[in-house]
Design a protein around this motif. Structure first.
Motif, PDB file in Angstrom:
ATOM      1  N   THR A 244      37.612  37.013  38.421  1.00 55.00           N
ATOM      2  CA  THR A 244      36.903  36.984  37.136  1.00 55.00           C
ATOM      3  C   THR A 244      35.915  35.822  37.108  1.00 55.00           C
ATOM      4  OG1 THR A 244      38.806  37.938  36.007  1.00 55.00           O
ATOM      5  CG2 THR A 244      37.175  36.815  34.641  1.00 55.00           C
ATOM      6  N   LEU A 245      36.336  34.661  37.595  1.00 56.21           N
ATOM      7  CA  LEU A 245      35.452  33.501  37.629  1.00 56.21           C
ATOM      8  C   LEU A 245      34.227  33.784  38.493  1.00 56.21           C
ATOM      9  CD1 LEU A 245      34.947  30.485  36.989  1.00 56.21           C
ATOM     10  CD2 LEU A 245      36.166  29.962  39.116  1.00 56.21           C
ATOM     11  N   THR A 246      34.441  34.401  39.643  1.00 57.74           N
ATOM     12  CA  THR A 246      33.316  34.704  40.538  1.00 57.74           C
ATOM     13  C   THR A 246      32.337  35.657  39.870  1.00 57.74           C
ATOM     14  OG1 THR A 246      34.663  34.332  42.507  1.00 57.74           O
ATOM     15  CG2 THR A 246      32.672  35.664  42.782  1.00 57.74           C
ATOM     16  N   ARG A 247      32.853  36.677  39.157  1.00 58.21           N
ATOM     17  CA  ARG A 247      31.959  37.605  38.440  1.00 58.21           C
ATOM     18  C   ARG A 247      31.154  36.862  37.382  1.00 58.21           C
ATOM     19  NH1 ARG A 247      36.397  41.214  38.514  1.00 58.21           N
ATOM     20  NH2 ARG A 247      36.902  40.647  36.352  1.00 58.21           N
ATOM     21  N   ARG A 248      31.816  35.970  36.631  1.00 60.69           N
ATOM     22  CA  ARG A 248      31.113  35.201  35.593  1.00 60.69           C
ATOM     23  C   ARG A 248      30.002  34.346  36.216  1.00 60.69           C
ATOM     24  NH1 ARG A 248      34.388  33.774  31.012  1.00 60.69           N
ATOM     25  NH2 ARG A 248      35.347  35.699  30.228  1.00 60.69           N
TER      26      ARG A 248
END
Length: 332
Positions: A244-248
């Protein structure tokens, strides 16, 4: 959009005329969410830039172009010791009265000082003219170093390099340190990051406007850049999973968290090469890149040059610009 109105008086140094466009356009070109409109506004009596190679410009804007501006910049001019035309002084006072941010570059501080707007405030001008400004306007506290000085809505700085620094300071106030670091790279050396390869380089890519959700973790990463941060450690600061962090990060910056961290390290290395005499070993440690070999490897992939060549080129350029400013001061 932020409107920057550049007030052009007769005999303006050519480099001070072009600097705002160079810097603010560099900021907008490399950061999709940054939007500046630079408007050149000719004052009554303007004929051409100053010597040694004067040139004329055509602009649809006169003093009325200052109306509605978010920032008004007042560069130097040939007749800076003279009282400005009443219409010029009135336009500057009107801009100040409506809360406009006003910046003076080099001898442009004399023009702004003549309006009385700087009385009781701190200000800077070209280093060759600091004593003269203090003598003509004793109610102003003149900074003898010619550094960028901010006092309320008024900002002032020395000549050609001071003009660049002043524009960068305004961009910092508007958009923060991360935007201004890359803008400075482009404004000085026009270095462009290479396109990302399949291995995942740190090249600049288009990104969406930030919603601020990553601001805290980005500040933490920048404050701890010298440490060997992992993706899991970065994710722990956000209470998000690594995916999720990488997508953000990719949505808001165009980069993965570790790519963003590497870019931040390279940008810090650039600043240290420019502003300090630290050896490569110390810069590698301060940026978290570890070894000189690792620094050289990533630096070359990001900038297309080596740290040593970058430092030499930057200092040669700033020395040439400083010499140009000194030569201009001698002519005045």
């Amino acid at each position: 959009m932020s409107l920057i109105a550049v007030l052009v008086l007769d005999g303006i140094p050519g480099h001070q005329l072009t600097t705002p466009g160079l810097v603010f356009n560099a900021a907008a070109r490399h950061h999709p969410w940054v939007n500046y409109d630079v408007r050149i506004c000719a004052a009554p009596g303007f004929e051409s830039t100053g010597g040694p190679a004067p040139f004329r410009i055509e602009t649809p804007w006169g003093l009325e172009g200052l109306q509605g501006a978010d920032t008004v910049l007042v560069p130097g001019c040939a007749g800076f010791r003279d009282e400005p035309a009443p219409a010029v002084a009135d336009a500057l006072r009107a801009a100040a009265a409506r809360g406009c941010r006003i910046g003076a570059i080099g001898t442009g501080t004399f023009v702004l000082a003549a309006t009385g707007l700087l009385d009781g405030r701190r200000a800077a001008t070209s280093r060759r003219h600091t004593e003269e400004l203090a003598r003509l306007h004793p109610r102003i506290e003149v900074d003898p170093d010619g550094a960028v000085v901010a006092d309320g809505p008024f900002h002032s700085a020395a000549g050609v390099l001071g003009g660049i620094d002043l524009c960068l300071r305004l961009i910092t106030l508007d958009h923060g340190e991360s935007v201004v670091i890359e803008t400075e790279r482009q404004a000085f050396l026009q270095l462009h990051a290479p396109a990302a390869d399949p291995a995942g380089d740190v090249a600049a890519t288009a990104s969406a406007p930030s919603d601020g959700s990553l601001d805290e973790v980005i500040r933490w990463m920048e404050a701890n850049v010298q440490h060997p941060l992992t993706l899991a450690e970065i994710a722990d600061r956000t209470a998000l999973g690594t995916r999720t962090l990488t997508r953000r990060f990719r949505t808001e910056t165009g980069l993965s968290p570790l790519q963003y961290l590497l870019r931040t390290r390279i940008q810090l290395a650039q600043r240290l090469l420019e502003r300090t005499d630290d050896p490569i070993e110390r810069i590698a440690a301060r940026t978290g890149l570890g070894t000189p070999a690792n620094l050289r490897h990533h630096f070359h992939r990001y900038t297309g040059t080596t740290p040593g060549i970058y430092r030499t080129a930057f200092r040669s350029l700033t020395a040439a610009l400083t010499w140009a400013e000194r030569d201009e001061a001698d002519r005045n």
